[in-house]
Motif scaffolding. Structure first.
Motif, PDB file in Angstrom:
ATOM      1  N   LEU A 284       0.836  -1.206   0.000  1.00  0.00           N
ATOM      2  CA  LEU A 284       0.000   0.000   0.000  1.00  0.00           C
ATOM      3  C   LEU A 284       0.873   1.260   0.000  1.00  0.00           C
ATOM      4  N   ALA A 285       1.943   1.222   0.794  1.00  0.00           N
ATOM      5  CA  ALA A 285       2.844   2.380   0.831  1.00  0.00           C
ATOM      6  C   ALA A 285       3.482   2.610  -0.542  1.00  0.00           C
ATOM      7  N   LYS A 288       0.922   4.130  -2.821  1.00  0.00           N
ATOM      8  CA  LYS A 288       0.717   5.552  -2.508  1.00  0.00           C
ATOM      9  C   LYS A 288       1.863   6.380  -3.079  1.00  0.00           C
ATOM     10  N   LEU A 295      -5.001   1.936  -7.364  1.00  0.00           N
ATOM     11  CA  LEU A 295      -5.696   2.687  -6.314  1.00  0.00           C
ATOM     12  C   LEU A 295      -6.936   3.395  -6.862  1.00  0.00           C
ATOM     13  N   ARG A 301      -8.921  -1.932  -5.821  1.00  0.00           N
ATOM     14  CA  ARG A 301      -8.680  -1.290  -4.528  1.00  0.00           C
ATOM     15  C   ARG A 301      -9.509  -1.957  -3.432  1.00  0.00           C
ATOM     16  N   ARG A 302     -10.762  -2.285  -3.768  1.00  0.00           N
ATOM     17  CA  ARG A 302     -11.621  -2.921  -2.758  1.00  0.00           C
ATOM     18  C   ARG A 302     -11.188  -4.363  -2.501  1.00  0.00           C
ATOM     19  N   THR A 305      -8.502  -4.026   0.037  1.00  0.00           N
ATOM     20  CA  THR A 305      -8.961  -3.703   1.393  1.00  0.00           C
ATOM     21  C   THR A 305      -9.690  -4.888   2.030  1.00  0.00           C
ATOM     22  N   ARG A 306     -10.420  -5.650   1.219  1.00  0.00           N
ATOM     23  CA  ARG A 306     -11.021  -6.877   1.753  1.00  0.00           C
ATOM     24  C   ARG A 306      -9.926  -7.804   2.281  1.00  0.00           C
ATOM     25  N   TYR A 308      -7.022  -6.935   3.240  1.00  0.00           N
ATOM     26  CA  TYR A 308      -6.407  -6.296   4.405  1.00  0.00           C
ATOM     27  C   TYR A 308      -7.238  -6.579   5.660  1.00  0.00           C
ATOM     28  N   ASN A 309      -8.551  -6.406   5.548  1.00  0.00           N
ATOM     29  CA  ASN A 309      -9.419  -6.683   6.701  1.00  0.00           C
ATOM     30  C   ASN A 309      -9.308  -8.148   7.129  1.00  0.00           C
ATOM     31  N   ASP A 310      -9.244  -9.045   6.154  1.00  0.00           N
ATOM     32  CA  ASP A 310      -9.105 -10.466   6.479  1.00  0.00           C
ATOM     33  C   ASP A 310      -7.761 -10.757   7.135  1.00  0.00           C
ATOM     34  N   VAL A 312      -6.132  -8.594   9.038  1.00  0.00           N
ATOM     35  CA  VAL A 312      -6.264  -8.107  10.421  1.00  0.00           C
ATOM     36  C   VAL A 312      -7.001  -9.152  11.266  1.00  0.00           C
TER      37      VAL A 312
END
Lengths: 413, 372
Positions: A284-285, A288, A295, A301-302, A305-306, A308-310, A312
């Motif tokens: 991600l960095a 960016k 992005l 992008r989604r 993030t999905r 990423y949430n998984d 976490v």
């Protein structure tokens, strides 16, 4: 290759001792970090890119020895066997710092560090623990696992390798397959059938320690889809195993094998999940910084993030498991490690495929592989292919899902 | 929603058991079905019981008749309401309490919070969402010291059941939160019936409605909006967690008892694997929701991102599990009599309330990028 001399010269300037700072978590972290900064060669990835097998093995042995010097090869082992009895908070720090430093994975020692102790702590004799755990810690002995056979994969209990007691030895005949690092292994955790007449196939299996140098043992590497030959076949032709190398009781091997497999679903994934977290943050960095096109692509992008949430959620599941184990080391939840293994492996497949898609056509170009680079080599197609190691090995996800349904959810057989 | 005690020392397991026991009686599937069939806007007996048991007072501070507890206790309530698919406008009411606590002056807090905490008033709040456009409702200075509202506010969750509305309005270039008491102010909130009959949306129309200036919250409107959005996200994530676990348990029971081909259908591997997938997803989303609640309770700087992530994941998992529950039940799951459709409809509405899945994922991405 001369890895030893190529390390940062500052290693020689002082001795690192993170475990002496165990009581102060910040100081402990700082010492682990300082040690990693001093010892991990900045160019190890470049040197392991397309490296020869001999160089790879030498590098793995060197790295294992370096970890051992500061007590960080076996910190999770109990003190009685040369470990440091560290708890979850220290383990988190070690894995976070290893991921941060992008240190090499001690791949070749995975069975030695996790599966062997998980097997011997509960079931081995004192003599076996003293001899073999010391061998790992002090002599860097490499272990492999001899469970699967050509005809016994998911149906492991149908295994046909035969061990017959003759005086003070068992005589073993058969064939094992998918044994990672078998070509370099000193010993093997072996399952073999001792009672072919047992009414239940699980009841006739025993668990042995096999010396890979014993006469009658032949190892043949198997080339994998990645092109590497980490797996091996092991042929056993009248191999003699001393009775003292039987683990637990004769015909009690099946239950012991479960504790071996549970190792695969606990601490190992803990380390891998920290590396995965590091990778997602770094990706991600990078995106960016470079204002990457994905992005601005809603779907891509989604999807990120999905994932990423998984990721976490995965780390939280692992922390929940570690707390469970710390509260009651003998309880050893059987369900959480299984959820973790399936969740992790499916996420790994999904994320490596995501990176592969981002790579477009250039992601399909053949590139040299970073040996020991784990799942984050940046070689998208290789990382993707390697994700199958986690959905298939240690119980294919389909087998684990049946197990979850029957044992955790109580659905009828 | 971690097990055990919250930081304030309240026994969360005891709270959970108590709430669950009451709801299993007062909001049984039969009672919920009866309420939804009657097309009601508020289940008054259930509301009175909730007020009597102090559920509505949990969150308000002690100076205003509350218990001064926090996100951990509230999450238990939200999760249990989700388990029961209970028709109770707790979320809107708690959001008004939170807004007053953060951005109301002493007079406003004293005037409204005790009545909300006692269940005398139910609340409803403008539908916020991550990245949502500014409201069309406008606030201007009115005759004398008063203010004037003009415009239409749609999508007020449980709006027709509310005694007090907290609305986001534009005032010149800025934003303000305004309290409206429909019965007193001569405003009608129409019910826009949703397919999920355990809740509804309300529409309020304002044509030069004059209010006393004391109805305008003095606090920073954006800060209040952000706090309310995070609160709503956690509440919906908790509701989703409770509902998903409940319908999953109902489905497992059915698979163990329903027989076809001479055996329980739960013995078929195709169904087992789907259930295992659901279980893993429930565990993964469950720990994320619990962590989001813990972070909100401790005031962690990442609490906002966790709240958005928890809503994104938990509402998606709820929808998936509830959708498959109907399929796994077969014909019976498709009937009006069976509770499956109550969960499915609640799950699908949860996905869209206070912003849809894409808005939440993008909200998380924005926060990650800001920190990257």
């Amino acid at each position: 290759m001369s890895v030893q001399t190529a390390t940062n010269p500052s290693t020689a300037t002082r001795r690192f001792d993170p475990l002496a700072r165990k009581d102060d978590l910040d100081a402990f972290r700082a010492e682990v970090r300082a040690w990693l900064e001093a010892v991990v060669p900045a160019d190890w990835r470049a040197r392991m890119t397309g490296a020869s097998e001999a160089d790879y093995v030498a590098f793995q042995r060197w790295w294992f020895a370096e970890m051992g010097k500061v007590g960080l090869a076996t910190p999770h082992w109990p003190r009685d066997w040369g470990g440091a009895d560290i708890g979850i908070r220290h383990q988190v720090i070690i894995f976070e710092e290893i991921a941060r430093a992008q240190a090499p994975n001690p791949d070749m020692f995975v069975i030695s560090l996790y599966h062997l102790p998980a097997t011997l702590f509960g079931n081995g004799s004192k003599t076996q623990r003293d001899r073999y755990l010391t061998g790992v810690k002090e002599r860097g002995e490499v272990w492999c696992q001899g469970f699967s056979e050509p005809g016994s994969g998911s149906d492991l209990a149908s295994l046909r390798t035969r061990a017959e007691r003759k005086g003070d030895v068992y005589v073993v005949n058969g064939q094992k397959v998918w044994s990672s690092y078998g070509a370099f292994a000193d010993y093997c955790l072996l399952l073999a059938r001792t009672d072919p007449t047992a009414p239940k196939k699980q009841a006739g299996i025993s668990y042995f320690i096999l010396n890979m140098k014993a006469p009658g043992v032949t190892v043949r590497p198997i080339r994998q889809a990645t092109g590497q030959a980490e797996f091996c076949e092991i042929f056993l032709d009248n191999v003699e195993i001393p009775v003292s190398d039987l683990i637990g009781e004769e015909n009690a091997g099946w239950a012991i094998a479960q504790s071996t497999l549970s190792a695969e679903r606990g601490l190992i994934i803990f380390e891998l999940s920290e590396r995965m977290a590091r990778t997602l943050d770094a990706d991600l960095a990078d995106a960016k910084r470079t204002d990457a096109a994905w992005l601005k692509d809603d779907e891509a992008r989604r999807a990120f993030t999905r994932a990423y949430n998984d990721m976490v959620a995965l780390r939280l599941m692992i922390r929940a498991l570690m707390q469970e184990i710390e509260t009651d080391p003998h309880m050893g939840s059987t369900t959480m490690p299984t959820y973790i293994k399936v969740h992790f492996s499916e996420l790994l497949r999904r994320y490596t495929e995501f990176r592969l898609k981002l790579g477009g056509l250039s992601g399909q170009l053949r590139q040299p592989i970073i040996l020991g680079g784990g799942h984050q080599t940046g070689n998208a197609m290789h990382d993707f292919l390697l994700s199958y190691a986690w959905t298939i090995s240690g119980g294919a996800n389909e087998i684990l899902k049946t197990m979850i349904a029957e044992r955790a959810l109580g659905l009828p057989r | 929603m971690s097990d055990g005690h919250s930081t304030d020392g309240m026994d969360l397991n005891a709270l959970r058991d108590g709430v669950r026991t009451v709801l299993s009686e007062q909001a049984s599937h039969e009672k919920v079905a009866a309420f939804t069939n009657a097309e009601g806007v508020r289940d008054q007996p259930l509301w009175s019981q909730a007020a009597e048991l102090g559920w509505l007072a949990l969150f308000a501070d002690e100076a205003h008749g509350g218990l001064g507890l926090g996100p951990s206790e509230l999450a238990v309530i939200y999760e249990e309401l989700g388990r029961a698919v209970a028709p109770l406008p707790v979320l809107g009411t708690m959001l008004v309490v939170e807004a007053l606590a953060r951005g109301g002056d002493a007079d406003q807090q004293a005037a409204w919070i005790p009545r909300l905490a006692a269940g005398e008033l139910a609340g409803a709040v403008s539908m916020l969402a991550p990245g949502a456009p500014a409201p069309t409702l406008t606030l201007s200075t009115g005759p004398g010291s008063g203010v004037v509202l003009d415009g239409v506010v749609e999508n007020l969750l449980d709006g027709a059941a509310a005694d007090v509305l907290l609305l986001l309005a534009r005032e010149g270039e800025g934003l303000r939160w305004v309290l409206v008491e429909p019965a007193v102010d001569g405003v009608t909130v129409e019910k826009a019936a949703t397919v999920d009959r355990t809740r509804h949306l309300g529409v309020a129309r304002f044509e030069r409605v004059v209010l006393p200036a004391g109805r305008v919250l003095t606090g920073d409107a954006d800060e209040i909006a952000q706090a309310l959005l995070h609160h709503a996200a956690l509440a919906l994530a908790s509701d989703a967690r409770g509902g998903a676990n409940a319908i999953f348990e109902i489905t497992l029971d059915y698979l163990k008892t329903r027989e076809q081909f001479g055996k329980p259908i739960g013995s078929f591997q195709a169904l087992k694997h789907r259930c295992a997938d659901h279980k893993i997803a429930l565990v993964a989303s469950g720990v994320l929701v619990a962590e989001a609640v813990a972070k909100a309770a401790s005031g962690d700087s990442a609490a906002g991102r966790y709240a958005l992530a928890a809503k994104a994941l938990a509402s998606e998992v709820y929808a998936r599990v509830a959708q498959d529950a109907v399929q796994l039940h077969g014909g019976i799951g498709y009937t009006w009599e069976h509770p499956c459709h109550l969960y499915l409809k609640r799950a699908k509405l949860n996905e869209q309330l206070f912003g849809g899945p894409a808005a939440y994922l993008d909200g998380v991405t924005d926060l990650l990028l800001a920190a990257a």
